[in-house]
Write an enzyme that holds these catalytic residues in place. Structure first.
Site, PDB file in Angstrom:
ATOM      1  N   SER A 164       0.863  -1.187   0.000  1.00  0.00           N
ATOM      2  CA  SER A 164       0.000   0.000   0.000  1.00  0.00           C
ATOM      3  C   SER A 164       0.895   1.232   0.000  1.00  0.00           C
ATOM      4  O   SER A 164       2.074   1.153   0.377  1.00  0.00           O
ATOM      5  CB  SER A 164      -0.890   0.005   1.255  1.00  0.00           C
ATOM      6  OG  SER A 164      -1.515   1.267   1.438  1.00  0.00           O
ATOM      7  N   TYR A 176      -2.412  -1.064  10.366  1.00  0.00           N
ATOM      8  CA  TYR A 176      -2.424  -1.472   8.957  1.00  0.00           C
ATOM      9  C   TYR A 176      -1.174  -0.957   8.263  1.00  0.00           C
ATOM     10  O   TYR A 176      -0.502  -1.694   7.534  1.00  0.00           O
ATOM     11  CB  TYR A 176      -3.681  -0.930   8.280  1.00  0.00           C
ATOM     12  CG  TYR A 176      -3.783  -1.217   6.804  1.00  0.00           C
ATOM     13  CD1 TYR A 176      -4.346  -2.400   6.341  1.00  0.00           C
ATOM     14  CD2 TYR A 176      -3.329  -0.297   5.860  1.00  0.00           C
ATOM     15  CE1 TYR A 176      -4.446  -2.673   4.984  1.00  0.00           C
ATOM     16  CE2 TYR A 176      -3.428  -0.548   4.502  1.00  0.00           C
ATOM     17  CZ  TYR A 176      -3.988  -1.736   4.067  1.00  0.00           C
ATOM     18  OH  TYR A 176      -4.086  -1.996   2.729  1.00  0.00           O
TER      19      TYR A 176
END
Length: 317
Positions: A164, A176
């Site tokens: 990401s 995350y």
């Protein structure tokens, strides 16, 4: 002087464009194993590669997800149930894959399975929130890779790990983002360790995209749940006004997410099929024009840019 510089840059990009258009041969004979195919990027990639004639081995978490995917694809595509948090499930999926690829080996492994970010401040989260994220996004990815690696080495194939932009610049997403930094580090170490076997490792870095995991109401509900479960001293230190502003801004950002998932799956496909895949693939306009450029700036300047519009917490000094 400028003419020669521009010419050199132009020639470099022309050569790169030509190299990256070269496709590996006999794609119809190559097997690709994809995790997280119930929905989102994994589901779309499985259908995309199936249309191209490749032999897709799609790992789904649920039987329902597997049945829905098979109903939209050809008979070439096969599904298997895989929970990347369970070692026995990974071992069984690896054996299942070995039986199908045989001596040809596994051309492509796409580690796509992930759980969504908890869009809350770290102090608002509970310990169990971090465990689930790391177990799926990082530890599960590493275990699947190491289990499948002998099959990929046999085919001198590709490993594609979905990271990401939050693995390049940490500014939200709580644990995350931490897990995606782990994916980046694991991919870099792996690439350098196995390059002598002819295996190529690519990292996909999506920006903000709308998937089932980024449902607006679901995310806002999770934020409120995290806030309510936070200790009283934490809520008092931030204040209700700060929390309300955070929810409003988060909702606005979720509404701006891109719905064109093919921007990501096209990068995945290129990493699997190009004779000269890239090491990293930022995906989405926000990744290319905002997050990646910011990641190269001085830290103090980035901190100012990312935090200047935030209100002060209630007990800020």
């Amino acid at each position: 002087m400028w003419f020669y510089l521009v010419t050199l840059v132009g020639l470099y990009h022309l050569l790169r464009w030509y190299r990256e258009r070269q496709v590996v041969s006999h794609l119809q004979d190559k097997y690709v194993f994809i995790t997280g195919c119930d929905s989102g990027f994994g589901n779309l990639l499985a259908r995309q590669l199936d249309r191209r004639g490749m032999r897709v081995l799609a790992a789904c978490l649920t039987e329902k997800g597997a049945e829905e995917l098979k109903s939209k694809t050809s008979d070439r595509l096969e599904t298997v149930i895989l929970d990347v948090t369970k070692t026995e499930s990974i071992v069984a999926a690896t054996q299942w894959t070995k039986e199908r690829v045989g001596n040809r080996g596994l051309w492509g492994l796409v580690n796509n399975a992930a759980v969504p970010p908890a869009l809350s401040y770290l102090e608002w989260l509970q310990p169990e929130d971090s465990m689930a994220v790391f177990q799926v996004n990082f530890i599960g990815l590493a275990q699947v890779t190491l289990s499948m690696l002998p099959l990929v080495k046999k085919a001198r194939g590709r490993i594609v790990n979905i990271s990401s932009v939050l693995g390049r610049l940490a500014f939200s997403g709580g644990f995350y983002s931490c897990s995606k930094y782990g994916v980046e580090a694991f991919s870099d170490i792996l690439r350098r360790e196995i390059q002598g076997f002819g295996v190529k490792v690519s990292i996909i870095e999506p920006g903000n995209f709308k998937t089932r995991m980024t449902d607006i109401e679901l995310n806002i509900e999770r934020i409120k749940k995290n806030w309510e479960a936070a200790p009283e001293h934490v809520k008092e230190s931030y204040g209700q006004q700060f929390f309300d502003h955070f929810c409003r801004v988060t909702k606005e950002n979720l509404m701006k997410r891109s719905t064109d998932l093919s921007l990501v799956t096209n990068c995945m496909e290129h990493a699997l099929t190009s004779a000269y895949p890239r090491t990293r693939y930022p995906a989405g306009w926000d990744a290319w024009l905002l997050i990646i450029p910011l990641s190269y700036l001085p830290t103090s300047l980035v901190d100012y840019i990312l935090t200047r519009s935030r209100p002060k917490p209630a007990q800020a000094v």
